[in-house]
Scaffold this motif. Structure first.
Motif, mmCIF file in Angstrom:
data_model
loop_
_atom_site.group_PDB
_atom_site.id
_atom_site.type_symbol
_atom_site.label_atom_id
_atom_site.label_comp_id
_atom_site.label_asym_id
_atom_site.label_seq_id
_atom_site.Cartn_x
_atom_site.Cartn_y
_atom_site.Cartn_z
ATOM 1 N N ALA A 77 27.194 -18.224 97.353
ATOM 2 C CA ALA A 77 27.064 -18.590 98.760
ATOM 3 C C ALA A 77 26.691 -17.371 99.600
ATOM 4 O O ALA A 77 27.181 -16.259 99.377
ATOM 5 C CB ALA A 77 28.362 -19.198 99.261
ATOM 6 N N GLY A 78 25.809 -17.592 100.559
ATOM 7 C CA GLY A 78 25.385 -16.508 101.427
ATOM 8 C C GLY A 78 24.221 -15.705 100.896
ATOM 9 O O GLY A 78 23.734 -14.781 101.566
ATOM 10 N N HIS A 79 23.764 -16.019 99.693
ATOM 11 C CA HIS A 79 22.623 -15.321 99.097
ATOM 12 C C HIS A 79 21.395 -16.235 99.114
ATOM 13 O O HIS A 79 21.504 -17.452 98.977
ATOM 14 C CB HIS A 79 22.930 -14.914 97.657
ATOM 15 C CG HIS A 79 24.064 -13.937 97.540
ATOM 16 N ND1 HIS A 79 23.909 -12.577 97.708
ATOM 17 C CD2 HIS A 79 25.389 -14.127 97.283
ATOM 18 C CE1 HIS A 79 25.074 -11.968 97.557
ATOM 19 N NE2 HIS A 79 25.991 -12.890 97.298
ATOM 20 N N ASP A 80 20.240 -15.627 99.257
ATOM 21 C CA ASP A 80 18.995 -16.390 99.211
ATOM 22 C C ASP A 80 18.542 -16.630 97.770
ATOM 23 O O ASP A 80 17.948 -17.661 97.470
ATOM 24 C CB ASP A 80 17.879 -15.651 99.968
ATOM 25 C CG ASP A 80 18.167 -15.553 101.455
ATOM 26 O OD1 ASP A 80 18.834 -16.471 101.976
ATOM 27 O OD2 ASP A 80 17.751 -14.567 102.075
#
Length: 396
Positions: free
Chosen positions: A127-130
């Protein structure tokens, strides 16, 4: 006159196994080949022949029926080989009965909350990563953590076990020597863990296997070590590769991916179709002819080694329409990837459970997920024994 064995297990097969197996199946139902470790064998390629051979009592999985000593290259030592896949009835019947007493459907079903918790934690890490790489972040760690939880093993051994199994599946030239070292390390580890569980029993499969008995019958020390080795090795690699292969199929087939996003995808049916279309283990456990036999018109002498090609059988056009295409869920296309008959995979329900939870949760958490590279740039592991991805880079 016996044909001279052909060296088919080359880089062409490593890089495009389905194309190579399709060509071999089109040429003949049975081929005399050299296996990667240099031993001659008969490769059976067509669905009906493979299915019949999987249940043929004239074919033995016990290397004592080999015309040689049965040992080639990286073959398992006796201390790790005393398991279900190396034994015929009545020994196989006894071992499976004792293993099944500990590896019950209830125990597998009870693992669902643990599997869901592990998957949720792994996805939290994305989560929070592209970008993400799903083999290293999901497909590999999930079955290792589940297997450690199932067996009651310390989780810090996961990295070591992954290294050992990767070594056993390697196609490198010096693999036999490395495999022997990996197997020695695995055996030492398993003996230590069994001794610890004997002194400190818990509510886990390892304790269950130690206690498994049928009247006065129980697993011997060598059988225990070999059984746990089989469960860990097959349980890790098959599940990790299956999770990766199903996710890859989803992300490279727009119609299937859209059905998953819409919630209309029956994932258990997709898993079965991927098992047919791109099985994790292309070859069944080797067999030996107990007596002279004939398969698809080919005479095979007693003692000869026989390899049943599941990947080829699963794409046999005599059995399946458009076999090289991934069918949509709802089409009944029975595969042979978990085996057939008495050697049907004992861990199949656990592999299905992990794959279902992992892929369902992944799509639900990241509905816009897509490949981060062109599909033709995806790299597959160079192994004759395993069909799995090196990496699966995605955009979340």
């Amino acid at each position: 006159m016996t044909s001279r064995p052909a060296a088919i297990f080359d880089h062409r097969l490593l890089h495009d196994p389905h194309r190579r197996y399709n060509a071999l199946r089109d040429q003949a139902p049975v081929h005399h080949v050299l296996t990667p470790d240099g031993a001659p064998a008969w490769l059976v390629t067509r669905y009906d022949d493979v299915r019949a051979a999987l249940g043929d009592p004239r074919l033995s999985v016990d290397k004592r029926f080999s015309g040689t000593d049965g040992e080639h290259g990286s073959s398992l030592p006796p201390e790790l080989g005393a398991h279900l896949l190396n034994r015929d009835p009545p020994d196989h019947t006894r071992l499976r009965r004792l293993a099944a007493a500990a590896f019950t459907p209830r125990r597998v079903a009870d693992l669902r909350p643990a599997v869901e918790r592990i998957v949720s934690t792994l996805l939290d890490g994305l989560a929070g990563h592209d970008h993400a790489e799903l083999i290293g972040s999901l497909a590999s760690p999930l079955p290792l953590q589940v297997m450690h939880e199932l067996l009651g093993l310390p989780t810090q051994t996961s990295v070591d076990f992954r290294t050992w199994t990767n070594t056993l599946l390697s196609a490198e030239a010096n693999q036999p020597a490395q495999s022997r070292s990996a197997m020695a390390n695995m055996r030492r580890f398993l003996i230590e863990q069994l001794a610890h569980k004997g002194a400190h029993p818990g509510d886990d499969l390892l304790t269950g296997l130690l206690a498994a008995r049928d009247d006065d019958d129980r697993l011997t020390d060598d059988e225990l070590v070999a059984m746990v080795f089989l469960l860990m090795f097959a349980g890790y690699d098959n599940s990790a590769a299956l999770i990766g292969n199903v996710t890859h199929a989803l992300l490279t087939n727009a119609e299937v991916h859209e059905a998953a996003r819409a919630g209309s995808l029956a994932l258990d049916e997709l898993i079965d179709e991927v098992l047919r279309w791109n099985p994790s283990f292309p070859l069944a456990v080797r067999r030996f002819a107990r007596e002279p036999i004939t398969i698809a018109g080919q005479a095979i002498p007693a003692g000869d080694r026989i390899w049943l090609c599941l990947a080829s059988a699963n794409r046999d056009p005599a059995q399946f329409s458009e076999p090289d295409e991934l069918g949509m869920p709802g089409e009944r296309r029975p595969h042979l990837s978990f085996g057939h008959g008495i050697h049907y995979c004992l861990g199949a329900p656990l592999a299905r459970l992990q794959t279902t939870v992992a892929v369902t949760s992944l799509v639900a958490r990241f509905p816009g997920i897509r490949l981060a590279v062109p599909a033709h740039d995806i790299r597959w592991r160079e192994s004759f024994r395993l069909r799995g991805l090196v990496a699966l880079p995605v955009l979340l």
